[in-house]
Scaffold this motif. Sequence first.
Motif, mmCIF file in Angstrom:
data_model
loop_
_atom_site.group_PDB
_atom_site.id
_atom_site.type_symbol
_atom_site.label_atom_id
_atom_site.label_comp_id
_atom_site.label_asym_id
_atom_site.label_seq_id
_atom_site.Cartn_x
_atom_site.Cartn_y
_atom_site.Cartn_z
ATOM 1 N N GLY A 55 0.790 -1.232 0.000
ATOM 2 C CA GLY A 55 0.000 0.000 0.000
ATOM 3 C C GLY A 55 0.816 1.274 0.000
ATOM 4 N N ARG A 56 2.115 1.169 0.144
ATOM 5 C CA ARG A 56 2.970 2.356 0.128
ATOM 6 C C ARG A 56 3.190 2.811 -1.310
ATOM 7 N NH1 ARG A 56 4.531 4.170 5.387
ATOM 8 N NH2 ARG A 56 3.525 2.627 6.701
ATOM 9 N N ASN A 57 3.459 4.086 -1.475
ATOM 10 C CA ASN A 57 3.645 4.635 -2.827
ATOM 11 C C ASN A 57 5.077 4.553 -3.321
ATOM 12 O OD1 ASN A 57 0.938 5.345 -3.153
ATOM 13 N ND2 ASN A 57 1.220 7.281 -2.096
ATOM 14 N N TYR A 58 5.973 4.084 -2.481
ATOM 15 C CA TYR A 58 7.383 4.086 -2.851
ATOM 16 C C TYR A 58 7.967 2.681 -2.794
ATOM 17 C CZ TYR A 58 6.785 9.058 -2.075
ATOM 18 O OH TYR A 58 6.320 10.349 -2.122
ATOM 19 N N THR A 59 8.753 2.359 -3.796
ATOM 20 C CA THR A 59 9.379 1.050 -3.885
ATOM 21 C C THR A 59 10.270 0.772 -2.681
ATOM 22 O OG1 THR A 59 9.324 1.190 -6.298
ATOM 23 C CG2 THR A 59 10.811 -0.431 -5.350
ATOM 24 N N LYS A 60 11.005 1.786 -2.216
ATOM 25 C CA LYS A 60 11.876 1.592 -1.052
ATOM 26 C C LYS A 60 11.069 1.221 0.183
ATOM 27 C CE LYS A 60 15.971 4.277 -2.163
ATOM 28 N NZ LYS A 60 16.859 5.361 -1.752
ATOM 29 N N ASP A 61 9.933 1.865 0.375
ATOM 30 C CA ASP A 61 9.062 1.531 1.508
ATOM 31 C C ASP A 61 8.557 0.096 1.382
ATOM 32 O OD1 ASP A 61 9.303 4.021 2.664
ATOM 33 O OD2 ASP A 61 7.353 4.749 1.963
ATOM 34 N N TYR A 62 8.117 -0.267 0.196
ATOM 35 C CA TYR A 62 7.606 -1.615 -0.046
ATOM 36 C C TYR A 62 8.688 -2.641 0.269
ATOM 37 C CZ TYR A 62 5.096 -5.344 -2.587
ATOM 38 O OH TYR A 62 4.447 -6.495 -2.958
ATOM 39 N N SER A 63 9.883 -2.400 -0.237
ATOM 40 C CA SER A 63 11.002 -3.306 0.005
ATOM 41 C C SER A 63 11.294 -3.440 1.502
ATOM 42 C CB SER A 63 12.243 -2.811 -0.742
ATOM 43 O OG SER A 63 13.318 -3.678 -0.527
ATOM 44 N N ARG A 64 11.251 -2.324 2.199
ATOM 45 C CA ARG A 64 11.513 -2.337 3.643
ATOM 46 C C ARG A 64 10.458 -3.162 4.395
ATOM 47 N NH1 ARG A 64 14.212 -3.372 7.577
ATOM 48 N NH2 ARG A 64 13.865 -2.231 9.478
ATOM 49 N N PHE A 65 9.202 -3.027 4.027
ATOM 50 C CA PHE A 65 8.154 -3.807 4.684
ATOM 51 C C PHE A 65 8.276 -5.293 4.362
ATOM 52 C CE2 PHE A 65 6.251 0.241 5.622
ATOM 53 C CZ PHE A 65 5.566 0.006 6.805
ATOM 54 N N LEU A 66 8.727 -5.617 3.158
ATOM 55 C CA LEU A 66 8.975 -7.018 2.817
ATOM 56 C C LEU A 66 10.126 -7.580 3.655
ATOM 57 C CD1 LEU A 66 8.594 -6.921 -1.072
ATOM 58 C CD2 LEU A 66 6.961 -7.850 0.590
ATOM 59 N N GLN A 67 11.131 -6.746 3.912
ATOM 60 C CA GLN A 67 12.246 -7.169 4.765
ATOM 61 C C GLN A 67 11.775 -7.398 6.201
ATOM 62 O OE1 GLN A 67 15.232 -4.159 4.226
ATOM 63 N NE2 GLN A 67 15.537 -4.682 2.073
ATOM 64 N N ILE A 68 10.890 -6.551 6.674
ATOM 65 C CA ILE A 68 10.315 -6.736 8.009
ATOM 66 C C ILE A 68 9.512 -8.037 8.047
ATOM 67 C CG2 ILE A 68 8.627 -5.829 9.673
ATOM 68 C CD1 ILE A 68 9.537 -2.983 8.692
ATOM 69 N N SER A 69 8.756 -8.288 6.999
ATOM 70 C CA SER A 69 7.983 -9.519 6.890
ATOM 71 C C SER A 69 8.903 -10.736 6.949
ATOM 72 C CB SER A 69 7.191 -9.503 5.574
ATOM 73 O OG SER A 69 6.403 -10.646 5.438
ATOM 74 N N ARG A 70 9.997 -10.667 6.221
ATOM 75 C CA ARG A 70 10.974 -11.759 6.228
ATOM 76 C C ARG A 70 11.568 -11.945 7.620
ATOM 77 N NH1 ARG A 70 15.766 -10.952 2.178
ATOM 78 N NH2 ARG A 70 16.156 -9.299 3.678
ATOM 79 N N GLY A 71 11.860 -10.857 8.306
ATOM 80 C CA GLY A 71 12.373 -10.946 9.666
ATOM 81 C C GLY A 71 11.380 -11.605 10.609
ATOM 82 N N SER A 72 10.111 -11.287 10.456
ATOM 83 C CA SER A 72 9.068 -11.917 11.266
ATOM 84 C C SER A 72 8.970 -13.411 10.966
ATOM 85 C CB SER A 72 7.712 -11.257 11.006
ATOM 86 O OG SER A 72 7.721 -9.929 11.442
ATOM 87 N N LEU A 73 9.159 -13.764 9.717
ATOM 88 C CA LEU A 73 9.155 -15.174 9.326
ATOM 89 C C LEU A 73 10.306 -15.916 9.995
ATOM 90 C CD1 LEU A 73 7.680 -17.185 7.408
ATOM 91 C CD2 LEU A 73 9.442 -16.629 5.730
ATOM 92 N N TYR A 74 11.494 -15.311 10.003
ATOM 93 C CA TYR A 74 12.650 -15.921 10.670
ATOM 94 C C TYR A 74 12.410 -16.047 12.170
ATOM 95 C CZ TYR A 74 15.381 -15.051 6.376
ATOM 96 O OH TYR A 74 15.851 -15.028 5.091
ATOM 97 N N GLU A 75 11.776 -15.031 12.728
ATOM 98 C CA GLU A 75 11.446 -15.051 14.154
ATOM 99 C C GLU A 75 10.512 -16.232 14.455
ATOM 100 O OE1 GLU A 75 9.301 -12.105 17.437
ATOM 101 O OE2 GLU A 75 9.639 -11.381 15.396
#
Length: 117
Positions: A55-75
Amino acid sequence: MKSYRDLIVWQKSVRLVTIVYEIVSKFPEEERFGLISQIKRSAVSVPSNIAEGYGRNYTKDYSRFLQISRGSLYEMQTQFEIALNLKFIKKEDLKEIINLSIEVEKMLNSLIKKLKS
């Protein structure tokens, strides 16, 4: 793509949350506010961050949220390893969740890489 709901990685991560809830319902009751709570929060965070990032308008924001998602998956994967060590779950019972989480992990890695290029 019209919505984050069209993303296969989001769909699979929602499926993962459903399986997680089914599995942790068999954990000891005294873990309700401990490991169960932690596992549920980290699992729910995976599709939630995929959706929020989309839902973010910026690719960098989207990428960052995907990285957070990946971190939660590892957790979540780590928490299940702890649950296995504590004998809250059998290795055979964990197989489906580990396989699906690895699939989601690979999809997240691929999407993050695609957004960075």
